[in-house]
Motif scaffolding. Structure first.
Motif, PDB file in Angstrom:
ATOM      1  N   SER A  47       0.837  -1.216   0.000  1.00 24.11           N
ATOM      2  CA  SER A  47       0.000   0.000   0.000  1.00 24.11           C
ATOM      3  C   SER A  47       0.863   1.254   0.000  1.00 24.11           C
ATOM      4  O   SER A  47       0.582   2.214  -0.711  1.00 24.11           O
ATOM      5  CB  SER A  47      -0.892   0.063   1.237  1.00 24.11           C
ATOM      6  OG  SER A  47      -1.618  -1.081   1.374  1.00 24.11           O
ATOM      7  N   VAL A  48       1.919   1.243   0.820  1.00 23.33           N
ATOM      8  CA  VAL A  48       2.779   2.432   0.899  1.00 23.33           C
ATOM      9  C   VAL A  48       3.584   2.583  -0.384  1.00 23.33           C
ATOM     10  O   VAL A  48       3.699   3.681  -0.928  1.00 23.33           O
ATOM     11  CB  VAL A  48       3.713   2.345   2.141  1.00 23.33           C
ATOM     12  CG1 VAL A  48       4.752   3.461   2.122  1.00 23.33           C
ATOM     13  CG2 VAL A  48       2.883   2.410   3.420  1.00 23.33           C
ATOM     14  N   SER A  49       4.080   1.477  -0.917  1.00 19.59           N
ATOM     15  CA  SER A  49       4.929   1.555  -2.118  1.00 19.59           C
ATOM     16  C   SER A  49       4.128   1.911  -3.364  1.00 19.59           C
ATOM     17  O   SER A  49       4.622   2.602  -4.251  1.00 19.59           O
ATOM     18  CB  SER A  49       5.641   0.220  -2.350  1.00 19.59           C
ATOM     19  OG  SER A  49       6.330  -0.155  -1.195  1.00 19.59           O
ATOM     20  N   GLU A  50       2.870   1.434  -3.423  1.00 20.41           N
ATOM     21  CA  GLU A  50       2.067   1.654  -4.634  1.00 20.41           C
ATOM     22  C   GLU A  50       1.598   3.095  -4.769  1.00 20.41           C
ATOM     23  O   GLU A  50       1.476   3.629  -5.850  1.00 20.41           O
ATOM     24  CB  GLU A  50       0.833   0.744  -4.621  1.00 20.41           C
ATOM     25  CG  GLU A  50       1.132  -0.627  -5.189  1.00 20.41           C
ATOM     26  CD  GLU A  50       0.034  -1.622  -4.881  1.00 20.41           C
ATOM     27  OE1 GLU A  50      -1.030  -1.191  -4.403  1.00 20.41           O
ATOM     28  OE2 GLU A  50       0.251  -2.822  -5.111  1.00 20.41           O
ATOM     29  N   VAL A  51       1.327   3.710  -3.624  1.00 16.75           N
ATOM     30  CA  VAL A  51       0.795   5.080  -3.692  1.00 16.75           C
ATOM     31  C   VAL A  51       1.943   6.053  -3.907  1.00 16.75           C
ATOM     32  O   VAL A  51       2.975   5.985  -3.255  1.00 16.75           O
ATOM     33  CB  VAL A  51       0.032   5.423  -2.387  1.00 16.75           C
ATOM     34  CG1 VAL A  51      -0.423   6.866  -2.386  1.00 16.75           C
ATOM     35  CG2 VAL A  51      -1.154   4.491  -2.227  1.00 16.75           C
ATOM     36  N   CYS A  52       1.740   6.911  -4.880  1.00 19.13           N
ATOM     37  CA  CYS A  52       2.771   7.884  -5.213  1.00 19.13           C
ATOM     38  C   CYS A  52       2.750   8.987  -4.143  1.00 19.13           C
ATOM     39  O   CYS A  52       1.744   9.645  -3.926  1.00 19.13           O
ATOM     40  CB  CYS A  52       2.456   8.469  -6.592  1.00 19.13           C
ATOM     41  SG  CYS A  52       3.635   9.687  -7.101  1.00 19.13           S
TER      42      CYS A  52
ATOM     43  N   LYS B 253       4.986  12.185  -6.076  1.00 23.31           N
ATOM     44  CA  LYS B 253       5.914  11.773  -7.148  1.00 23.31           C
ATOM     45  C   LYS B 253       7.236  11.235  -6.607  1.00 23.31           C
ATOM     46  O   LYS B 253       8.184  11.022  -7.352  1.00 23.31           O
ATOM     47  CB  LYS B 253       6.167  12.922  -8.130  1.00 23.31           C
ATOM     48  CG  LYS B 253       4.901  13.337  -8.867  1.00 23.31           C
ATOM     49  CD  LYS B 253       5.178  14.386  -9.922  1.00 23.31           C
ATOM     50  CE  LYS B 253       3.858  14.762 -10.558  1.00 23.31           C
ATOM     51  NZ  LYS B 253       3.565  16.173 -10.513  1.00 23.31           N
ATOM     52  N   ILE B 254       7.322  11.021  -5.328  1.00 24.85           N
ATOM     53  CA  ILE B 254       8.547  10.428  -4.763  1.00 24.85           C
ATOM     54  C   ILE B 254       8.257   8.966  -4.476  1.00 24.85           C
ATOM     55  O   ILE B 254       7.281   8.651  -3.796  1.00 24.85           O
ATOM     56  CB  ILE B 254       8.960  11.152  -3.467  1.00 24.85           C
ATOM     57  CG1 ILE B 254       9.257  12.622  -3.756  1.00 24.85           C
ATOM     58  CG2 ILE B 254      10.165  10.479  -2.823  1.00 24.85           C
ATOM     59  CD1 ILE B 254       9.395  13.476  -2.531  1.00 24.85           C
ATOM     60  N   LYS B 255       9.061   8.117  -4.986  1.00 27.28           N
ATOM     61  CA  LYS B 255       8.863   6.675  -4.777  1.00 27.28           C
ATOM     62  C   LYS B 255       9.282   6.328  -3.350  1.00 27.28           C
ATOM     63  O   LYS B 255      10.411   6.604  -2.932  1.00 27.28           O
ATOM     64  CB  LYS B 255       9.701   5.907  -5.808  1.00 27.28           C
ATOM     65  CG  LYS B 255       9.682   4.415  -5.659  1.00 27.28           C
ATOM     66  CD  LYS B 255       8.549   3.787  -6.452  1.00 27.28           C
ATOM     67  CE  LYS B 255       8.518   2.279  -6.252  1.00 27.28           C
ATOM     68  NZ  LYS B 255       7.173   1.775  -6.034  1.00 27.28           N
ATOM     69  N   VAL B 256       8.346   5.761  -2.624  1.00 30.15           N
ATOM     70  CA  VAL B 256       8.647   5.390  -1.239  1.00 30.15           C
ATOM     71  C   VAL B 256       8.564   3.885  -1.093  1.00 30.15           C
ATOM     72  O   VAL B 256       7.589   3.258  -1.512  1.00 30.15           O
ATOM     73  CB  VAL B 256       7.641   6.053  -0.269  1.00 30.15           C
ATOM     74  CG1 VAL B 256       7.831   5.533   1.148  1.00 30.15           C
ATOM     75  CG2 VAL B 256       7.807   7.561  -0.288  1.00 30.15           C
ATOM     76  N   THR B 257       9.607   3.297  -0.521  1.00 31.98           N
ATOM     77  CA  THR B 257       9.558   1.857  -0.234  1.00 31.98           C
ATOM     78  C   THR B 257       9.798   1.647   1.259  1.00 31.98           C
ATOM     79  O   THR B 257      10.359   2.505   1.929  1.00 31.98           O
ATOM     80  CB  THR B 257      10.618   1.079  -1.042  1.00 31.98           C
ATOM     81  OG1 THR B 257      11.907   1.601  -0.707  1.00 31.98           O
ATOM     82  CG2 THR B 257      10.380   1.186  -2.537  1.00 31.98           C
ATOM     83  N   LEU B 258       9.334   0.476   1.705  1.00 30.71           N
ATOM     84  CA  LEU B 258       9.486   0.150   3.122  1.00 30.71           C
ATOM     85  C   LEU B 258      10.341  -1.085   3.297  1.00 30.71           C
ATOM     86  O   LEU B 258      10.238  -2.033   2.506  1.00 30.71           O
ATOM     87  CB  LEU B 258       8.123  -0.151   3.749  1.00 30.71           C
ATOM     88  CG  LEU B 258       7.117   0.975   3.973  1.00 30.71           C
ATOM     89  CD1 LEU B 258       5.860   0.399   4.623  1.00 30.71           C
ATOM     90  CD2 LEU B 258       7.693   2.074   4.845  1.00 30.71           C
ATOM     91  N   SER B 259      11.153  -1.083   4.346  1.00 33.45           N
ATOM     92  CA  SER B 259      11.798  -2.317   4.815  1.00 33.45           C
ATOM     93  C   SER B 259      11.053  -2.695   6.079  1.00 33.45           C
ATOM     94  O   SER B 259      10.792  -1.835   6.920  1.00 33.45           O
ATOM     95  CB  SER B 259      13.269  -2.072   5.145  1.00 33.45           C
ATOM     96  OG  SER B 259      13.968  -1.733   3.975  1.00 33.45           O
ATOM     97  N   VAL B 260      10.699  -3.984   6.180  1.00 27.76           N
ATOM     98  CA  VAL B 260       9.879  -4.392   7.325  1.00 27.76           C
ATOM     99  C   VAL B 260      10.516  -5.581   8.054  1.00 27.76           C
ATOM    100  O   VAL B 260      10.862  -6.584   7.430  1.00 27.76           O
ATOM    101  CB  VAL B 260       8.444  -4.787   6.864  1.00 27.76           C
ATOM    102  CG1 VAL B 260       7.530  -4.984   8.078  1.00 27.76           C
ATOM    103  CG2 VAL B 260       7.846  -3.746   5.938  1.00 27.76           C
TER     104      VAL B 260
END
Ligand SMILES: Nc1nc2c(ncn2[C@@H]2O[C@H](COP(=O)(O)OP(=O)(O)OP(=O)(O)O)[C@@H](O)[C@H]2O)c(=O)[nH]1
Length: 297
Positions: A243-248, A251-258
């Motif tokens: 959910s966090v990675s898919e939503v722009c 315009k900044i790409k956000v990824t999570l480490s979990v």
């Protein structure tokens, strides 16, 4: 405005309220003094009995409560109603005192005292009820503020700690999700944009929270998640990450480490989740890593 503040009192010495407070005290002194003086002039001093003593104590206590009520710093109307109620009650006692000293006819004194007493009690009951509601409302607001992260609106670290205590003795899953390369976002787009990314991420995560999923901002760019229903934990964690990675985010790409750790009733899993997050970061980020052991690592 000139506030006189001590560790005990907050009273507005030079304000209309301060003057009103002092006027009431002066009024009580004048009235009580007059009643006493008149009883001496009319040679009714033999009536200075136990009844007079009780009325004097009542007047003193009511004056003290009115005085104390001016230490409450509030503009609420019910506080004014409370003071008026007390003032009526105080006058009712003064009239009883005058009646007891035979300065007023006993029947007249009783009637006037009752006429003042009834609205006084109604006003005190009304304002006391309102006061309880007011205190409870403010208490809830303060508790809620102390448990909420200002930037994202998610539960904060304090709230998380209380949930972790709740988790003791229960089975559940703890995840720590951390935004990857967040420093870079701050450095490239500025701190304000970094805040915006955190707010957006918080908004996405808050939509995924429910009775069985507690999501908090545990600090900086880190979010701690407690999943009470362990059966669907894997699916929930994947949903949170995608959910966090898919939503722009602007315009900044956000990824999570979990980092994920599932605990049994007698174990503590937060440090294990931290360790799993560390491994997720070291393995290249943007991934979910499960703790190898759930207890102390
Ligand atoms: N804009 C903003 N930045 C914050 C806030 N809290 C912490 N930070 C910043 O978040 C950054 C976190 O940096 P790091 O701990 O190096 O983490 P990272 O850059 O995400 O690196 P990795 O976690 O290893 O992927 C620091 O620069 C902090 O100043 C905040 O409330 N708002």
């Amino acid at each position: 405005m000139n506030f006189k503040i001590s560790n005990k009192l907050v009273y507005e010495a030079e304000t209309p309220k301060g003057l009103l407070c002092r006027s009431i005290i002066i009024y009580v002194f004048i009235m009580t003094g007059s009643v006493l003086a008149l009883s001496l002039i009319f040679r009714n001093a033999d009536r200075l009995n136990f009844y007079f003593f009780i009325n004097s104590c009542t007047v003193s206590i009511l004056t003290w409560i009115i005085r104390k009520s001016f230490n409450i710093k509030s503009e609420e109307k019910h506080l004014a109603v409370f003071r008026i109620g007390l003032f009526f009650l105080l006058n009712s006692s003064l009239v009883s005192m005058a009646g007891g000293l035979a300065l007023l006819e006993r029947d007249v004194a009783s009637l006037v005292a009752a006429v003042l007493y009834i609205p006084a009690i109604l006003m005190i009951i009304y304002s006391f009820n309102r006061f309880i509601k007011y205190v409870n409302h403010n208490y809830q607001s303060v508790v809620s503020l102390s448990m909420t992260d200002e930037l994202t609106g998610l539960p904060n670290r304090r709230h998380l700690n209380s949930k972790l205590r709740e988790m003791e003795g229960r089975v559940g899953t703890i995840c720590i999700a951390d935004i990857d390369h967040f420093k870079k976002i701050n450095d490239t787009y500025g701190h304000e944009m970094g805040d915006k990314v955190l707010r957006n991420t918080g908004a996405i995560l808050s939509r995924l929270a429910n009775e069985g999923v507690f999501i908090s901002r545990s600090g900086g760019e880190e979010f701690a998640i407690i999943i009470f229903d362990s059966l669907n934990a894997g699916e929930t964690v994947r949903k949170i990450k995608t959910s966090v990675s898919e939503v722009c985010n602007s315009k900044i790409k956000v990824t999570l480490s979990v980092g994920v750790a599932t605990k049994q009733a007698a174990e503590s899993a937060d440090s294990a989740a931290d360790e799993a997050l560390y491994r997720a970061k070291r393995a290249g980020r943007n991934r979910i890593v499960h703790a190898s052991k759930y207890s102390k690592l």
